[in-house]
Design an enzyme around this catalytic site. Sequence first.
Site, PDB file in Angstrom:
ATOM      1  N   SER A   1       0.844  -1.194   0.000  1.00 15.36           N
ATOM      2  CA  SER A   1       0.000   0.000   0.000  1.00 15.36           C
ATOM      3  C   SER A   1       0.874   1.236   0.000  1.00 15.36           C
ATOM      4  O   SER A   1       2.101   1.158   0.128  1.00 15.36           O
ATOM      5  CB  SER A   1      -0.912   0.018   1.235  1.00 15.36           C
ATOM      6  OG  SER A   1      -0.157   0.280   2.407  1.00 15.36           O
ATOM      7  N   LYS A   2       0.240   2.396  -0.123  1.00 14.16           N
ATOM      8  CA  LYS A   2       0.998   3.643  -0.200  1.00 14.16           C
ATOM      9  C   LYS A   2       1.770   3.915   1.088  1.00 14.16           C
ATOM     10  O   LYS A   2       2.753   4.657   1.086  1.00 14.16           O
ATOM     11  CB  LYS A   2       0.066   4.802  -0.514  1.00 14.16           C
ATOM     12  CG  LYS A   2       0.785   6.012  -1.089  1.00 14.16           C
ATOM     13  CD  LYS A   2      -0.116   6.909  -1.899  1.00 14.16           C
ATOM     14  CE  LYS A   2       0.688   7.962  -2.653  1.00 14.16           C
ATOM     15  NZ  LYS A   2      -0.143   8.812  -3.498  1.00 14.16           N
ATOM     16  N   ARG A   3       1.330   3.308   2.196  1.00 16.77           N
ATOM     17  CA  ARG A   3       2.055   3.480   3.456  1.00 16.77           C
ATOM     18  C   ARG A   3       3.445   2.855   3.400  1.00 16.77           C
ATOM     19  O   ARG A   3       4.299   3.158   4.232  1.00 16.77           O
ATOM     20  CB  ARG A   3       1.268   2.841   4.607  1.00 16.77           C
ATOM     21  CG  ARG A   3      -0.047   3.518   4.923  1.00 16.77           C
ATOM     22  CD  ARG A   3      -0.668   2.925   6.188  1.00 16.77           C
ATOM     23  NE  ARG A   3      -0.921   1.504   6.047  1.00 16.77           N
ATOM     24  CZ  ARG A   3      -2.029   0.993   5.522  1.00 16.77           C
ATOM     25  NH1 ARG A   3      -2.982   1.802   5.074  1.00 16.77           N
ATOM     26  NH2 ARG A   3      -2.202  -0.318   5.439  1.00 16.77           N
ATOM     27  N   ASP A   4       3.663   1.983   2.424  1.00 12.91           N
ATOM     28  CA  ASP A   4       4.938   1.272   2.332  1.00 12.91           C
ATOM     29  C   ASP A   4       5.977   2.009   1.489  1.00 12.91           C
ATOM     30  O   ASP A   4       7.018   1.454   1.163  1.00 12.91           O
ATOM     31  CB  ASP A   4       4.707  -0.128   1.756  1.00 12.91           C
ATOM     32  CG  ASP A   4       3.766  -0.954   2.613  1.00 12.91           C
ATOM     33  OD1 ASP A   4       4.053  -1.083   3.806  1.00 12.91           O
ATOM     34  OD2 ASP A   4       2.741  -1.433   2.087  1.00 12.91           O
ATOM     35  N   GLY A   5       5.695   3.254   1.127  1.00 12.63           N
ATOM     36  CA  GLY A   5       6.665   4.030   0.361  1.00 12.63           C
ATOM     37  C   GLY A   5       6.222   4.234  -1.072  1.00 12.63           C
ATOM     38  O   GLY A   5       5.030   4.338  -1.365  1.00 12.63           O
TER      39      GLY A   5
END
Length: 486
Positions: free
Chosen positions: A251-255
């Site tokens: 997801s976008k939280r992962d960079g």
Amino acid sequence: MIVRTRFAPSPTGFLHIGGVRTALFNWLLARHHGGQFILRIDDTDQQRHVEAAVALILDGFRWMGMDWDEGPEAGGPHGPYFQSQRADRYRKATEALIAGGHVYRDYSTQEERDADRREAEAFKRAYRFRRKPVSDADLARFEAEGRPYGLRFEVPLGRTLVLNDLIKGPVEQKTDEIGDFVIVRPDGTPLYNFASVIDDADMQITHVVRAEEHLTNTFPQMLIFEALGYQLPAFAHVPFVAAPGSRKKLSKRDGAVGLDEYINRGYLPSAMMNYLSRLGWSYDDTQEIFSREELIEKFSLDRVNSSPASHDPDKLFWIQGEWMRKLPLEQKVDGVLPFLKREGLAEEPISDAFRQRVEAVVVALGDRLKVFGDILTLGRYFFTETLTHDPDAVKKRLRKDGVPQLLAELDQVLETVEPFDVPSLEKAIHDYAESHGHPMGQVVNPLRVATTGQGVGPGLYDCLAILGRASCRRRIAETLAMLQTS
């Protein structure tokens, strides 16, 4: 049979590399078999539609070199290729399902459905929506009061659906476990499971290759295909891309997970295609680098792993480096110029002299230049009159007894060396170090920081030659002034 695959993104934001991987598998399958790849836009949910997202999708595909045979801008005989423009087709298909007795009007309210769900939970049974008899009187009342209704597909009970998935193998689903599902909302807009079937049938899609999250959608869709008498395409459900070092979905939280982020950093499309193709697919146990032509030749669904593959930024960076190493010098120069322009470090039109300087810098950076954006982090000082000293380099290399005198003496060396090129500079500075009894490290390191502001970089003599005599001497003077005042 002509193989026809498709990718149908929703224009809701950035183009996720997981989605690009799925699109790439569709594209490679079509190209491997000499078939067609269709791009269509799933924009039935206008509330989530982002206008700029369509351009991001098309630009991303163009950057990747994944051409589409039919779709936006390309046109084709099976359009329109935007779902929002296909209302007539959905309406006709709905009428056919109603006429065949497969679809009914559902006047139930959310409160009624919630109550049914609570009752099912109380008796510890799974909730499945089923059609309830509606009396003529209630039907007349609903119509008179204008109560909204959705259109639901009535699922036939007592059957077992079998999907021979090209990646996961045989998968079964009992129809008793599928509730009657809505195909058209009360506002008249079609839902994904319904619209997708109509589009795939109309566009003669032979292979539906999509993310595994759609596996549960496949069984209701199989019922719609059957009810309308459409030929069922082959299905292949691709496992999701996992976050680095985990089993959870990326997801976008992962960079950096948007394709545009890698484009903006200066990655090569050949490297990205190579990397994404290897996320869950392998040809053998040894080959990692594949050209576009090799991927088309060797790709097959039977080599796609049925388990999730983890996004590995380090591996992507390594593959990028391998492709950058192969790139001709002229293309490297063309690749870094937009980054220099964007930062105001290059002016249009690009002069021959400026291009020659860029070329010299790219050669000097060598394998350090991994992505085109590195020209700014590793070589900015070649293209600006402003000298920015790295504080750590200043502390380590310049804040030492004798360094100001050494720099002043080296300035005199640079004033007289002729010609001002790499061999002459190397000889002159070596001669200076030897004649003054200085180890080369005690000469080269302070001179590098004084002229480039950095503690590491390309060969010092390359840096000096590219900067030129006047710039080198001016920077030494600025460095000496800085040391005196701070």
